[in-house]
Write an enzyme that holds these catalytic residues in place. Sequence first.
Site, PDB file in Angstrom:
ATOM      1  N   GLU A 122     -61.698 106.411  66.052  1.00 17.15           N
ATOM      2  CA  GLU A 122     -61.712 107.286  64.959  1.00 17.15           C
ATOM      3  C   GLU A 122     -61.025 108.580  65.422  1.00 17.15           C
ATOM      4  OE1 GLU A 122     -65.287 105.953  62.376  1.00 17.15           O
ATOM      5  OE2 GLU A 122     -65.687 107.002  64.247  1.00 17.15           O
ATOM      6  N   ASP A 182     -60.127 128.629  38.888  1.00 18.91           N
ATOM      7  CA  ASP A 182     -59.413 129.287  37.934  1.00 18.91           C
ATOM      8  C   ASP A 182     -58.200 130.101  38.288  1.00 18.91           C
ATOM      9  OD1 ASP A 182     -60.451 131.998  38.286  1.00 18.91           O
ATOM     10  OD2 ASP A 182     -62.418 130.748  37.631  1.00 18.91           O
ATOM     11  N   LYS A 234     -65.326 131.654  53.593  1.00 21.55           N
ATOM     12  CA  LYS A 234     -65.416 130.823  52.418  1.00 21.55           C
ATOM     13  C   LYS A 234     -66.325 131.589  51.569  1.00 21.55           C
ATOM     14  CE  LYS A 234     -67.682 126.399  51.083  1.00 21.55           C
ATOM     15  NZ  LYS A 234     -68.342 125.249  51.902  1.00 21.55           N
ATOM     16  N   TRP A 235     -66.059 132.052  50.393  1.00 28.34           N
ATOM     17  CA  TRP A 235     -66.590 133.151  49.665  1.00 28.34           C
ATOM     18  C   TRP A 235     -67.391 132.052  48.391  1.00 28.34           C
ATOM     19  CZ3 TRP A 235     -65.910 138.557  48.050  1.00 28.34           C
ATOM     20  CH2 TRP A 235     -66.524 138.990  46.948  1.00 28.34           C
TER      21      TRP A 235
END
Length: 728
Positions: free
Chosen positions: A614, A534, A476-477
């Site tokens: 759950e 983006d 994860k950048w």
Amino acid sequence: MIEFVTSSRLFNLHTNHTTYQFLIDPNGFLLHTYYGRRCSGESFGHLLRQADRGFSPNPREVDRDRTFSLDTQPQEFPSVGVGDFRAPVLEVENADGSCAADLRYVSHTIRPGKYGLDGLPAFYGDEKEADTLEVVLRDPWTGLEATLYYGVFPQLDLITRAVSFRNGGDQPVALTRAMSACLELGRMELDLITFDGSHTGERHPCRQRVRPGLQQISSIRGITSHQHNNFVVLCQPDAGEKHGLCYGMALVYSGNFEANVEQDQFENVRLTMGISPWHFRFLLAPGETFTAPEVAMTYSHYGLEAMSQTFHRAIRHNLCRGWWKTRRRPVLLNTWEAAYFDFDQQKLLEIASSAAETGVELLVLDDGWFGERNDDYEGLGDWFVNPKKLPDGLTFLAEQVNALGMDFGIWIEPEMVSEKSRLYQEHPDWALQIPGRPSTRGRSQLVLDFSREEVWRGVYAQIKKVLESANIAYVKWDMNRSLTDVWSAALPPERQGELYHRYVLGVYAMLEQMISDFPKLLVEGCCGGGGRFDCGMLYYTPQIWASDNTDAMDRLLLQYGTSFCYPTSAVGSHVSAVPNEQTGRSTPLHTRAIVAMSGTFGYELDPRGLSQPERKQMRAQIEDFKRYYHLLQEGDYARLTDPFRNREFTAWQHTARDRSEALVSVVTTMARSNAPFCTVYPRGLDPDALYQVEGGGSFRGDTLMYGGIPLPQGGGDYQSWQFHLKKI
Ligand code: GLA
């Protein structure tokens, strides 16, 4: 298909359903004539009307004819300082201090396949998918050249544009504005839709009538920003999801940007988009070039849904790349909201084994595993494992996680440095800081000068070692602040205005290096959630954490807004614990999962705290996600309601392209006493076919679409349903 009609010096860019047309006028000006529904290609030149307009200057060549003015003609890529006073795409500082650039047609080439842009993200396509047109313009007085690139994707109904500038003269010239595209839409009544918000509340659609003068959105934060997305829509005031003409334009870029819509004195509308000119000054010595990033645009005659679906397909198939492009992405569990900085090896192993039992496929160790990172005041820049927390290192941890049947991933924030770090002690000049001025902190950290190759390579060398040290399948950048004190120790004063852009190029260069060294690595983009959501980032990271807000109700709003341009497969979305960390709201686990399934799907909670029922539910959700994956990630997406208007429920639909199957998701947003009956209306089914509604009988497509599906009543706030429809 691209054609050049020699007799009328006309370019037609045809896609299956649209035509884009411009021509070269007798004086070499490129005039835009049409963008809309597919046409034969006959010239629209007769619509270029001229009149003597006061205060609209005339070029020399037209002599005593006062009816031709750049101020009133629709231009393909407007010149500057020589008669056009509307929103410019180009501003220059010539060697003599003048600011004129008069661009005239020189030549063009047409070739099969889509152009690429060196060092910049761009949509791609082979000879079967796309064609390229390049048009060279030149200012004969200074020698400045502009090459306009057009990529035409017929099946996608997508057209891309980019521009590169070359100083073909013998004196330096500085570009102080170099935007990517100008789109002239003539005299039309239009609405502008932008996607605005804040950190934890990104991309809320804002629709307003185009009015005289300039309407603008921009970012000068060095990133796309949480505040405004670099995607805009112009549409007829009565355009809706299924009707009305609309244009969408997205910038394929991740830094400062600006989008301008101007209605001029004669009610013509111009849209421009590109890098923000704020603190932008790119110096071109003779022979040097500068390339402005790409924009992608589409036209739809049938409303916003078709426009969105065009972008979704194009992003999935012609922008995202690599190993994960078409593969099912793993269901992940991220440790951030489960543990924040408070973890050690033992705790992680417990979380891992608990997650594995529920069917999670990837465990992501978020912030805090490296350096002296015990809170967000220190440690960034030191990309080596913290032995106090993880005495046996990442190698061991990854092995343990793998042994549980899961992949393992980590969080990084390569562009940042904490002053309390080894990296900062060794290289204080690597941070963006203005000498003699105290630097501004953001989240107590400084930004590294990624415009310098040695800086990003220095950081990458550390990260590469980590990625090689263990079986790491995912990264994860992250990027957690806006840029300030933008000054580079490596640039002379006259080139400091290049820094914002060079920074973005550095980020892209490191991303490219990383994905080419580790082609099977899944990289998820993140910028405090959705601050850099983006098309630029999607070229490197096929998914992006959409927001730091994991509240299911808030997510309905921001995922709705995000869907106007971006496909479900790009939207990082997780189920988190309740009460929600950001809003304090409690929603049912079922509802949180349905909302997260309209994204990449995962969990952001401590599974150890879940009850047996759950955990059972979680297992079933993961199975459902896998079962519906082909629809959720590849299907056509439709917004069935507008959550900003419909107070009762929000609904959306994913439909197989062959209409054989669909998944309708519905979340109620407000319970009412003695409420009227609610109905949801699916779209895009085959009216003549019979569909089995899972667990609820079978109906013809027309019955379902035109009569609707009745929603169950009662049950309290935030109830939700998924209706799976399958042709029988
Ligand atoms: C950002 C991200 C979060 C989390 C934290 C860690 O805020 O958006 O998801 O990774 O950083 O510090």
